[in-house]
Motif scaffolding. Structure first.
Motif, PDB file in Angstrom:
ATOM      1  N   ALA A   1      45.649  40.621  34.347  1.00  0.00           N
ATOM      2  CA  ALA A   1      45.058  41.956  34.246  1.00  0.00           C
ATOM      3  C   ALA A   1      43.799  42.064  35.089  1.00  0.00           C
ATOM      4  O   ALA A   1      43.543  43.100  35.735  1.00  0.00           O
ATOM      5  CB  ALA A   1      44.750  42.282  32.788  1.00  0.00           C
ATOM      6  N   VAL A   2      42.983  41.006  35.093  1.00  0.00           N
ATOM      7  CA  VAL A   2      41.741  41.025  35.871  1.00  0.00           C
ATOM      8  C   VAL A   2      42.047  41.075  37.368  1.00  0.00           C
ATOM      9  O   VAL A   2      41.436  41.848  38.120  1.00  0.00           O
ATOM     10  CB  VAL A   2      40.875  39.795  35.537  1.00  0.00           C
ATOM     11  CG1 VAL A   2      39.648  39.738  36.440  1.00  0.00           C
ATOM     12  CG2 VAL A   2      40.437  39.830  34.075  1.00  0.00           C
ATOM     13  N   VAL A   3      43.009  40.281  37.811  1.00  0.00           N
ATOM     14  CA  VAL A   3      43.356  40.236  39.234  1.00  0.00           C
ATOM     15  C   VAL A   3      43.936  41.575  39.698  1.00  0.00           C
ATOM     16  O   VAL A   3      43.689  42.020  40.830  1.00  0.00           O
ATOM     17  CB  VAL A   3      44.344  39.085  39.508  1.00  0.00           C
ATOM     18  CG1 VAL A   3      44.877  39.149  40.928  1.00  0.00           C
ATOM     19  CG2 VAL A   3      43.674  37.738  39.259  1.00  0.00           C
ATOM     20  N   ARG A   4      44.708  42.232  38.827  1.00  0.00           N
ATOM     21  CA  ARG A   4      45.252  43.553  39.176  1.00  0.00           C
ATOM     22  C   ARG A   4      44.158  44.608  39.273  1.00  0.00           C
ATOM     23  O   ARG A   4      44.291  45.578  40.021  1.00  0.00           O
ATOM     24  CB  ARG A   4      46.278  44.004  38.123  1.00  0.00           C
ATOM     25  CG  ARG A   4      47.610  43.308  38.178  1.00  0.00           C
ATOM     26  CD  ARG A   4      48.644  44.064  37.352  1.00  0.00           C
ATOM     27  NE  ARG A   4      48.226  44.221  35.959  1.00  0.00           N
ATOM     28  CZ  ARG A   4      48.536  43.373  34.982  1.00  0.00           C
ATOM     29  NH1 ARG A   4      49.240  42.292  35.250  1.00  0.00           N
ATOM     30  NH2 ARG A   4      48.136  43.600  33.741  1.00  0.00           N
ATOM     31  N   SER A   5      43.077  44.419  38.540  1.00  0.00           N
ATOM     32  CA  SER A   5      42.053  45.459  38.434  1.00  0.00           C
ATOM     33  C   SER A   5      40.970  45.383  39.497  1.00  0.00           C
ATOM     34  O   SER A   5      40.362  46.409  39.833  1.00  0.00           O
ATOM     35  CB  SER A   5      41.391  45.390  37.049  1.00  0.00           C
ATOM     36  OG  SER A   5      42.340  45.591  36.020  1.00  0.00           O
TER      37      SER A   5
END
Length: 204
Positions: A133-137
């Motif tokens: 989720a962090v990498v996508r954001s």
């Protein structure tokens, strides 16, 4: 006659956990770097302090998060991963500062490991769960830092008038500026560049 009180120094965390983190592990731990401003905070080990203090970690979880068991810890982590504080920020600002929730998530995980609520393998599994989720954001530590500050601002506003007033925003701003400073060799964000998590893991 002077009375000298000798106090045993606590064991260094790096001595108890001597194997350096891999690049991916350091990157995951570094998600909580904005949260950990204390001088005795460790930013390069899974253990959250530079010296072993398991009781302190347990007290903090109980006092700050009302976490006294593994089940309560897992429940808190699940809540931060699913919605956290960003749901309220979205209603007010139209954006979801995942970085704030991710920083708290990693911080709680590390303290849960320190006080024995999570084993080391379980702690790493928990940290891996928040990574996609962090990498996508975000595309950089700068973007992550901006959203962390945004989330903290909303959180501070919600605490206005309460006895638990947080540190001034300027303190958090200065800490993040130090983490982002390219000349700061002690910054884990310089040791583990943002895109390192998207490349094969390796020892440092």
């Amino acid at each position: 006659m002077a009375i000298w009180i000798w106090k045993r120094r606590r064991q260094k965390a790096a001595r108890k956990y001597p194997v350096p983190l891999t690049m991916h592990q350091l990157w995951m731990v570094s998600l909580s770097a904005p949260v950990n401003r204390d001088r005795d905070a460790s930013r390069t080990t899974l253990y959250p302090f530079t010296r072993i203090d398991d009781d302190r970690a347990g007290r903090w979880l109980a006092d700050q998060w009302e976490i006294a068991s593994r089940d309560e810890l897992v429940g808190r982590l699940d809540g931060l991963a699913r919605t956290g504080y960003r749901a309220g920020a979205r209603r007010r600002l139209g954006v979801e500062p995942l970085a704030w929730d991710a920083g708290l998530y990693v911080d709680i995980t590390r303290r849960g490991f320190a006080c024995g609520m999570l084993g080391e393998a379980d702690a790493w599994t928990a940290l891996k769960n928040i990574v996609p989720a962090v990498v996508r954001s975000y595309a950089s530590w700068n973007e992550y830092a901006e959203h962390y500050l945004l989330g903290r601002m909303v959180w501070r506003e919600n605490l206005r008038g309460t006895p638990d007033a947080p540190a001034p925003q300027a303190v958090s701003d200065a800490h993040l500026k130090s983490l982002l400073d390219p000349a700061n060799r002690a910054s884990p964000w310089n040791m583990a560049p943002w895109h390192a998590i998207s490349h094969p893991d390796h020892t440092r």
